[in-house]
Design a protein around this motif. Structure first.
Motif, PDB file in Angstrom:
ATOM      1  N   ARG A  93       0.839  -1.206   0.000  1.00  0.00           N
ATOM      2  CA  ARG A  93       0.000   0.000   0.000  1.00  0.00           C
ATOM      3  C   ARG A  93       0.867   1.247   0.000  1.00  0.00           C
ATOM      4  O   ARG A  93       2.007   1.226   0.451  1.00  0.00           O
ATOM      5  N   GLU A  94       0.304   2.325  -0.499  1.00  0.00           N
ATOM      6  CA  GLU A  94       0.999   3.606  -0.436  1.00  0.00           C
ATOM      7  C   GLU A  94       0.343   4.467   0.634  1.00  0.00           C
ATOM      8  O   GLU A  94      -0.865   4.673   0.617  1.00  0.00           O
ATOM      9  N   TYR A  95       1.140   4.941   1.555  1.00  0.00           N
ATOM     10  CA  TYR A  95       0.663   5.817   2.613  1.00  0.00           C
ATOM     11  C   TYR A  95       1.252   7.207   2.375  1.00  0.00           C
ATOM     12  O   TYR A  95       2.447   7.344   2.117  1.00  0.00           O
ATOM     13  N   ASP A  96       0.389   8.219   2.474  1.00  0.00           N
ATOM     14  CA  ASP A  96       0.861   9.580   2.205  1.00  0.00           C
ATOM     15  C   ASP A  96       1.910  10.023   3.211  1.00  0.00           C
ATOM     16  O   ASP A  96       2.863  10.722   2.859  1.00  0.00           O
ATOM     17  N   ARG A  97       1.721   9.595   4.461  1.00  0.00           N
ATOM     18  CA  ARG A  97       2.628  10.045   5.522  1.00  0.00           C
ATOM     19  C   ARG A  97       3.344   8.853   6.138  1.00  0.00           C
ATOM     20  O   ARG A  97       2.760   7.783   6.290  1.00  0.00           O
ATOM     21  N   VAL A  98       4.570   9.073   6.523  1.00  0.00           N
ATOM     22  CA  VAL A  98       5.343   7.992   7.124  1.00  0.00           C
ATOM     23  C   VAL A  98       4.719   7.529   8.436  1.00  0.00           C
ATOM     24  O   VAL A  98       4.775   6.348   8.780  1.00  0.00           O
ATOM     25  N   GLU A  99       4.079   8.454   9.184  1.00  0.00           N
ATOM     26  CA  GLU A  99       3.433   8.062  10.441  1.00  0.00           C
ATOM     27  C   GLU A  99       2.343   7.021  10.201  1.00  0.00           C
ATOM     28  O   GLU A  99       2.169   6.083  10.989  1.00  0.00           O
ATOM     29  N   ASP A 100       1.595   7.165   9.111  1.00  0.00           N
ATOM     30  CA  ASP A 100       0.531   6.205   8.800  1.00  0.00           C
ATOM     31  C   ASP A 100       1.119   4.844   8.455  1.00  0.00           C
ATOM     32  O   ASP A 100       0.559   3.795   8.807  1.00  0.00           O
ATOM     33  N   PHE A 101       2.241   4.855   7.752  1.00  0.00           N
ATOM     34  CA  PHE A 101       2.936   3.601   7.439  1.00  0.00           C
ATOM     35  C   PHE A 101       3.398   2.908   8.717  1.00  0.00           C
ATOM     36  O   PHE A 101       3.248   1.688   8.874  1.00  0.00           O
ATOM     37  N   LEU A 102       3.939   3.677   9.664  1.00  0.00           N
ATOM     38  CA  LEU A 102       4.424   3.105  10.922  1.00  0.00           C
ATOM     39  C   LEU A 102       3.271   2.527  11.742  1.00  0.00           C
ATOM     40  O   LEU A 102       3.391   1.430  12.312  1.00  0.00           O
ATOM     41  N   ARG A 103       2.142   3.247  11.801  1.00  0.00           N
ATOM     42  CA  ARG A 103       0.987   2.734  12.551  1.00  0.00           C
ATOM     43  C   ARG A 103       0.484   1.433  11.936  1.00  0.00           C
ATOM     44  O   ARG A 103       0.150   0.484  12.658  1.00  0.00           O
ATOM     45  N   ALA A 104       0.387   1.395  10.616  1.00  0.00           N
ATOM     46  CA  ALA A 104      -0.081   0.191   9.939  1.00  0.00           C
ATOM     47  C   ALA A 104       0.883  -0.975  10.188  1.00  0.00           C
ATOM     48  O   ALA A 104       0.459  -2.119  10.384  1.00  0.00           O
ATOM     49  N   THR A 105       2.173  -0.676  10.212  1.00  0.00           N
ATOM     50  CA  THR A 105       3.182  -1.707  10.480  1.00  0.00           C
ATOM     51  C   THR A 105       3.015  -2.280  11.881  1.00  0.00           C
ATOM     52  O   THR A 105       3.044  -3.504  12.080  1.00  0.00           O
ATOM     53  N   ILE A 106       2.822  -1.407  12.866  1.00  0.00           N
ATOM     54  CA  ILE A 106       2.659  -1.867  14.248  1.00  0.00           C
ATOM     55  C   ILE A 106       1.420  -2.754  14.372  1.00  0.00           C
ATOM     56  O   ILE A 106       1.467  -3.836  14.984  1.00  0.00           O
ATOM     57  N   GLU A 107       0.297  -2.330  13.810  1.00  0.00           N
ATOM     58  CA  GLU A 107      -0.935  -3.112  13.926  1.00  0.00           C
ATOM     59  C   GLU A 107      -0.817  -4.445  13.199  1.00  0.00           C
ATOM     60  O   GLU A 107      -1.308  -5.473  13.680  1.00  0.00           O
ATOM     61  N   ASN A 108      -0.147  -4.453  12.060  1.00  0.00           N
ATOM     62  CA  ASN A 108       0.042  -5.698  11.311  1.00  0.00           C
ATOM     63  C   ASN A 108       0.909  -6.680  12.083  1.00  0.00           C
ATOM     64  O   ASN A 108       0.586  -7.862  12.214  1.00  0.00           O
ATOM     65  N   ARG A 109       2.025  -6.197  12.621  1.00  0.00           N
ATOM     66  CA  ARG A 109       2.935  -7.071  13.374  1.00  0.00           C
ATOM     67  C   ARG A 109       2.298  -7.514  14.692  1.00  0.00           C
ATOM     68  O   ARG A 109       2.553  -8.619  15.162  1.00  0.00           O
ATOM     69  N   ARG A 110       1.454  -6.664  15.279  1.00  0.00           N
ATOM     70  CA  ARG A 110       0.751  -7.048  16.507  1.00  0.00           C
ATOM     71  C   ARG A 110      -0.139  -8.257  16.237  1.00  0.00           C
ATOM     72  O   ARG A 110      -0.147  -9.227  16.995  1.00  0.00           O
ATOM     73  N   ALA A 111      -0.898  -8.220  15.147  1.00  0.00           N
ATOM     74  CA  ALA A 111      -1.814  -9.302  14.816  1.00  0.00           C
ATOM     75  C   ALA A 111      -1.056 -10.605  14.576  1.00  0.00           C
ATOM     76  O   ALA A 111      -1.480 -11.680  15.017  1.00  0.00           O
ATOM     77  N   VAL A 112       0.083 -10.516  13.878  1.00  0.00           N
ATOM     78  CA  VAL A 112       0.893 -11.710  13.612  1.00  0.00           C
ATOM     79  C   VAL A 112       1.435 -12.289  14.914  1.00  0.00           C
ATOM     80  O   VAL A 112       1.393 -13.501  15.147  1.00  0.00           O
ATOM     81  N   LEU A 113       1.928 -11.421  15.786  1.00  0.00           N
ATOM     82  CA  LEU A 113       2.519 -11.874  17.042  1.00  0.00           C
ATOM     83  C   LEU A 113       1.489 -12.576  17.913  1.00  0.00           C
ATOM     84  O   LEU A 113       1.760 -13.632  18.495  1.00  0.00           O
ATOM     85  N   ILE A 114       0.290 -12.011  18.006  1.00  0.00           N
ATOM     86  CA  ILE A 114      -0.761 -12.626  18.809  1.00  0.00           C
ATOM     87  C   ILE A 114      -1.121 -14.004  18.259  1.00  0.00           C
ATOM     88  O   ILE A 114      -1.287 -14.967  19.000  1.00  0.00           O
ATOM     89  N   LYS A 115      -1.217 -14.111  16.948  1.00  0.00           N
ATOM     90  CA  LYS A 115      -1.615 -15.372  16.303  1.00  0.00           C
ATOM     91  C   LYS A 115      -0.576 -16.467  16.516  1.00  0.00           C
ATOM     92  O   LYS A 115      -0.918 -17.637  16.710  1.00  0.00           O
ATOM     93  N   LEU A 116       0.706 -16.096  16.506  1.00  0.00           N
ATOM     94  CA  LEU A 116       1.777 -17.091  16.552  1.00  0.00           C
ATOM     95  C   LEU A 116       2.550 -17.081  17.873  1.00  0.00           C
ATOM     96  O   LEU A 116       3.649 -17.621  17.939  1.00  0.00           O
ATOM     97  N   LEU A 117       1.972 -16.503  18.911  1.00  0.00           N
ATOM     98  CA  LEU A 117       2.736 -16.243  20.135  1.00  0.00           C
ATOM     99  C   LEU A 117       3.478 -17.459  20.704  1.00  0.00           C
ATOM    100  O   LEU A 117       4.669 -17.344  21.024  1.00  0.00           O
ATOM    101  N   PRO A 118       2.865 -18.638  20.856  1.00  0.00           N
ATOM    102  CA  PRO A 118       3.617 -19.760  21.448  1.00  0.00           C
ATOM    103  C   PRO A 118       4.880 -20.117  20.674  1.00  0.00           C
ATOM    104  O   PRO A 118       5.943 -20.339  21.256  1.00  0.00           O
ATOM    105  N   VAL A 119       4.765 -20.161  19.332  1.00  0.00           N
ATOM    106  CA  VAL A 119       5.941 -20.537  18.556  1.00  0.00           C
ATOM    107  C   VAL A 119       6.918 -19.378  18.410  1.00  0.00           C
ATOM    108  O   VAL A 119       8.132 -19.585  18.304  1.00  0.00           O
ATOM    109  N   VAL A 120       6.400 -18.145  18.421  1.00  0.00           N
ATOM    110  CA  VAL A 120       7.296 -16.979  18.376  1.00  0.00           C
ATOM    111  C   VAL A 120       8.193 -16.970  19.613  1.00  0.00           C
ATOM    112  O   VAL A 120       9.381 -16.652  19.533  1.00  0.00           O
TER     113      VAL A 120
END
Length: 217
Positions: A93-120
Motif C-alpha cells: 500500500r501507499e501511505y501519504d505520511r510515514v506516520e501512517d505507514f508506521l501505525r499500519a506496520t505496528i498493527e500488522n505485526r501485533r496481529a501476527v505476534l498474537i496469532k503465533l505467540l507460542p511458537v514466536v
C-alpha cells in the motif's frame, strides 16, 4: 483441537507420525514455549506427553534434534511465508505520511505476534543460540522484509518527510523500536495494564522525533 494440534496438522505429514510422536511434539511445543529449550528436560516432555523418555530418543536422537524437527518446518512452512506475505499487505500500500505507514506496520505485526505467540516465543528464545535457526530466520524473513522497508524509507526521504541518513540505518531504528514495543507488550509483560492505542502512538512519535526536547524560539 488445541493450537499445538493445529500446528501439527499444518506443518507435518501426519500419516508419517505415530500417535506417540504427535503427543511428543505437542508436549515439546508447550514446554519449550513456557520454559525455554535449555530449562526443559526430555523427562518433562515425556511426562507431559504420557510416554516413556526412551520413546522420545527412539524418534529423536537428542533434545536439539527434537527442537529442530519442530522449528525448521515452522520457519519454512508457516512463520516465514505468513510473516512475509502478511506484511506485504502493508508494504504494497501507499501511505501519504510515514506516520501512517508506521501505525499500519505496528498493527500488522501485533496481529501476527498474537496469532503465533507460542511458537514466536520458542523462536525468540532459540535464535541467539541455534546457528541453523538464525540462518533460516535471516534468509526467509529478515532479509526479505528489511530490503523492502529500506526501499519504502528511501521513498519517504525523497518526499522530504525523513532526515538524511542511510535508509538501512533508519529502517533498523524503526524496526527495532516497533519490535521492542511488541516484545515488551506481549512477551515480557503481557499482564501489565496497557493502553495499546496510546502506546502505539507513543512508539510512532518516538521513532519520528526521538527523545530530544525541541528548543523554543
Amino acid at each position: 483441537m488445541s493450537e499445538e494440534e493445529v500446528l501439527i496438522h499444518q506443518l507435518f505429514d501426519e500419516e508419517k507420525l505415530t500417535d506417540k510422536q504427535k503427543k511428543i511434539i505437542v508436549a515439546a511445543i508447550e514446554s519449550f514455549s513456557e520454559k525455554g529449550y535449555a530449562a526443559t528436560s526430555t523427562n518433562e516432555i515425556a511426562k507431559k506427553a504420557g510416554v516413556a523418555e526412551g520413546t522420545i530418543f527412539r524418534h529423536y536422537k537428542t533434545k536439539k534434534e527434537l527442537l529442530m524437527s519442530i522449528v525448521a518446518p515452522l520457519m519454512a512452512k508457516m512463520i516465514g511465508p505468513f510473516v512475509v506475505n502478511d506484511f506485504n499487505k502493508v508494504l504494497d500500500r501507499e501511505y501519504d505520511r510515514v506516520e501512517d505507514f508506521l501505525r499500519a506496520t505496528i498493527e500488522n505485526r501485533r496481529a501476527v505476534l498474537i496469532k503465533l505467540l507460542p511458537v514466536v516465543k520458542i523462536m525468540l528464545q532459540e535464535i541467539p543460540f541455534q546457528p541453523e535457526l538464525r540462518e533460516q530466520f535471516l534468509e526467509q524473513i529478515a532479509k526479505k522484509i528489511f530490503d523492502r522497508v529500506s526501499g519504502i524509507i528511501e521513498s519517504y526521504q525523497e518526499k522530504g518527510q525523513l532526515i538524511e541518513m542511510p535508509p538501512e540505518s533508519l529502517a533498523r531504528l524503526a524496526i527495532t523500536n516497533i519490535l521492542g514495543y511488541l516484545f515488551t507488550r506481549y512477551v515480557l509483560f503481557p499482564d501489565s495494564h496497557w493502553d495499546d492505542e496510546l502506546e502505539t502512538e507513543r512508539t510512532v512519535q518516538f521513532i519520528m522525533h526521538g527523545l530530544a526536547r525541541k528548543e523554543s524560539n
